[in-house]
Design an enzyme around this catalytic site. Structure first.
Site, PDB file in Angstrom:
ATOM      1  CG  ASP A 398      42.593  42.124  99.073  1.00  0.00           C
ATOM      2  OD1 ASP A 398      43.632  41.614  98.632  1.00  0.00           O
ATOM      3  OD2 ASP A 398      41.596  42.372  98.372  1.00  0.00           O
ATOM      4  CG  ASP A 598      37.680  40.980  97.312  1.00  0.00           C
ATOM      5  OD1 ASP A 598      37.806  39.937  97.978  1.00  0.00           O
ATOM      6  OD2 ASP A 598      38.190  41.127  96.187  1.00  0.00           O
ATOM      7  CG  ASP A 602      40.909  39.066 100.396  1.00  0.00           C
ATOM      8  OD1 ASP A 602      42.084  38.711 100.298  1.00  0.00           O
ATOM      9  OD2 ASP A 602      40.429  40.014  99.760  1.00  0.00           O
TER      10      ASP A 602
END
Length: 703
Positions: A398, A598, A602
């Site tokens: 991410d 995080d 996600d």
């Protein structure tokens, strides 16, 4: 009709010395009608049992545990051992090593001089049998209990070996075998203790008491009894007993017990702090949020203890191997007797094969690695994920909050003529004074860094998704994007900056009473890359991760810029379910996928990946629950470190299994062909356990 609800219990169990013990206890509890699931944890010395309380109760479970062997369920959980107990354990280990060496020397000397044959002739056989029964009764009793329940233990083979020695009137040989049976039990106990130590050391760091303000008075109470919202007072050198927010005081806090970060945190009002961290200087008043087992540290300890339940596939293989190993040994012993007609060689085969080393080879290494990693700010939820991470070949990452800091910063200030850099920033900071938007915080931080005066702003207005406006220094100042300041779009510099994927804040001024507005300048904001990321990406490539890809919901320009900076491909504008589909496509092609995020937006992709790694999980419930590996501090160097630890652990496990298998089968061959007498076979069966402990101990000192 009422439907019975299942309940879950953590049941402490004492007396488990090896992985075979956990299997016996698991089978005993699992055989009870009403028990739905059971996991028995050697490192934490407890069982996690889910059962129907209308069909089975705790006394029945306690009885089943006792019936499985010399295991007990204490009424209360004992206090973790203090340093004096640890010192006693060290002395006992040294004493055991001395006794083992002495007994081994006596056995070798006695066998070489023929003293055992003389002793056999001098002492009547009934007396010798009584000595053997007395010395080996605890082992014989457990073997008999297991046999009555249809289970064959490793000690059953050695017991048969003892019976074979007595059958040919070699009571001295049988007695020496019993001595090494008992010595072997202690070796296995201390091997298991080596695995438990890292978990116990972590648990011992938990705070025990808290100083709470109640009715205006300071009271010392157990840390787990602090209620949310209460004020906790912490003084220099003391542990912070709760998770909470600082509401008074200032201090340097050592957070290494939770995050692994060696540099102290400067804590002041508004800063979050965690239980089990230590004040190096200063004092604090903290509003408690969570305490005891609900604190971040409490949840970390619980997850480390229960990590053993997520067993690696190689550990399941070892369990299956142990189940078929004993029948194989019994067959080799029978074949030895049929060919050689030598009962002592047959006894030696049975005796040399009874080591628990195959079953110990995996859990000891896994527990050592998981416990030690947790103290470094790296939380593995089980050996299963260590094993999977070791073979990872695809890394999906991410962007916001993971590769980047997740906090925009003002990286460039461009005045357009009427005012200078400092005045432009001071005007923007005055307008953003009451803004809670991350961009407003970035403007204020930039002004503070340059020590600019804070001007007064009046008539503040906020335009969601566009910007803010206020009256400052006799003018109406606007700070916002091109929707709030459309005339800025025609400026020549704007298009070039936007093509670079940068976020632009335009600062414009107009007379308070109305009139033409002019653009004073541009503030360029960026979510900056974490400084350690490029080196970490290179380290991952060096470790053999063949494909690294950036997945982000951010716009194309920002993703392209970051992807080019790191030299990785990217996909932009993704929704959470689209990230899941990408993970599934890689998995469908046979890749082992690691996802780093995080832990919030996600979470679905972290759960879908073979191994999900949550960045900066300290204090984040979603991160701790969704991920398989949690990095307790926001430090990308922990990602390649996690991969290195996983591969090193699996290397130790494979070495343990390989050396044990070679050693055991070599011992079987020597015993079957008459080269290994029963007394030496008894001594030999303890060595693999010591070897496993020594080899796995390397994981207690991670590099």
């Amino acid at each position: 009709m009422t439907v019975a609800k299942s309940v879950s219990l953590e049941i402490p169990i004492r007396g488990m010395d090896c992985a075979e013990c956990t299997r016996h206890v698991r089978e005993a509890i699992g055989s009870l009608d009403g028990v739905e699931t059971v996991d028995v944890l050697l490192g934490a010395e407890k069982a996690l049992v889910r059962f129907d309380p209308e069909r089975v109760d705790l006394p029945a479970i306690r009885s089943a545990v006792a019936g499985a062997g010399d295991y007990t369920v204490p009424e209360t959980v004992p206090v973790p051992p203090d340093s004096s107990q640890e010192s006693l354990n060290r002395r006992l280990r040294l004493l055991m090593a001395g006794v083992f060496s002495g007994v081994l020397a006596i056995v070798v000397l006695g066998e070489w001089l023929g003293a055992f044959e003389v002793l056999n002739r001098l002492v009547p056989l009934p007396v010798g049998v009584a000595i053997v029964l007395l010395g080996g009764w605890p082992v014989f009793r457990n073997v008999l209990r297991a046999a009555l329940r249809g289970r064959i233990t490793s000690h059953a083979l050695m017991t048969i070996g003892v019976i074979a020695a007595l059958a040919v009137q070699q009571w001295v040989t049988a007695a020496i075998v019993v001595i090494f049976m008992r010595v072997g039990d202690y070796v296995e106990y201390f091997t298991a203790e080596g695995a438990r130590r890292a978990v116990r050391d972590l648990s011992a760091l938990a705070p025990q008491t808290a100083r709470v303000l109640r009715d205006g008075q300071e009271q010392n109470v157990p840390a787990g009894q602090v209620r949310p919202g209460e004020t906790v007072v912490v003084r220099p050198g003391e542990q912070i007993p709760v998770d909470g927010e600082v509401i008074g005081g200032q201090a340097a806090v050592d957070q290494s017990t939770v995050t692994g970060e060696p540099m102290p945190l400067e804590a002041a009002s508004g800063v979050r702090v965690f239980a089990a961290t230590i004040l190096k200087s200063g004092s604090l008043r903290i509003r408690a949020h969570r305490a005891g087992p609900d604190s971040t540290f409490g949840r970390v300890v619980k997850m480390v203890e229960e990590a053993e339940a997520h067993r690696a596939e190689v550990q399941r293989f070892a369990d299956r191997f142990s189940a078929v190993y004993l029948p194989i040994v019994a067959g080799i012993a029978a074949l030895t007797f049929l060919i050689s007609r030598n009962p002592l060689s047959t006894a030696a085969v049975l005796v040399v094969a009874c080591s628990c080393s195959i079953a110990l080879a995996t859990p000891v290494a896994m527990l050592a690695s998981i416990g030690t990693s947790a103290k470094r700010g790296l939380l593995f939820k089980g050996g299963k994920y260590l094993e999977t991470l070791a073979r990872a070949d695809v890394l999906l990452v991410d962007k916001t909050g993971t590769l980047t800091l997740g906090r925009p910063q003002i990286t460039e200030i461009i005045p357009l003529g009427e005012v200078g850099v400092r005045e432009l920033l001071a005007l923007a900071a005055a307008v953003e004074r009451d803004s809670e938007h991350p961009l407003g915080q970035a403007v204020r931080s930039a002004a503070m860094a340059q020590e600019l005066p804070v001007w007064e702003a009046n008539h503040f207005q906020s335009f969601p998704g566009q910007g803010v406006r206020a009256v400052v220094d006799g003018g109406r100042i606007t700070v916002g994007n091109r929707r709030l300041v459309p005339e800025a779009a025609s400026l020549p510099v704007v298009q070039g900056l936007e093509r670079q994927g940068k976020t632009l804040l335009f600062v414009a001024r107009a007379p308070v009473q109305g009139g033409e507005r002019c653009v004073l300048g541009i503030l360029v904001a960026e979510d900056t890359l974490r400084p350690e990321v490029p080196a970490a990406i290179q380290a991952l490539r060096a470790l053999g991760v063949g494909h690294i890809e950036l997945l982000t919901g951010d716009h194309e320009r920002a993703a392209a810029r970051l992807g080019e900076q790191l030299g990785v491909p990217y996909r932009a504008g993704l929704l959470p379910d689209e990230k899941i589909q990408i993970v599934k496509r890689f998995q469908g092609k046979g890749h082992t996928v690691v996802m780093v995020g995080d832990g919030v937006n996600d979470a679905p992709a972290l759960a879908q990946a073979d191994v999900g790694i949550a960045m900066g999980a300290a204090g984040t419930d979603i991160a701790l629950e969704a991920a398989h590996v949690a990095l307790m501090r926001e430090d990308w160097t922990l990602v390649p470190e996690a991969l290195q630890i996983a591969r090193r652990t699996m290397g130790v496990v494979k070495m343990n299994l390989g050396l044990t298998a070679v050693y055991n089968f070599a011992g079987l061959a020597l015993a079957a062909f008459g080269f290994l007498p029963p007394v030496f076979a008894a001594a030999a069966q303890s060595f693999p356990d010591l070897g496993i402990l020594a080899n796995s101990a390397r994981l207690l000192k991670q590099r």
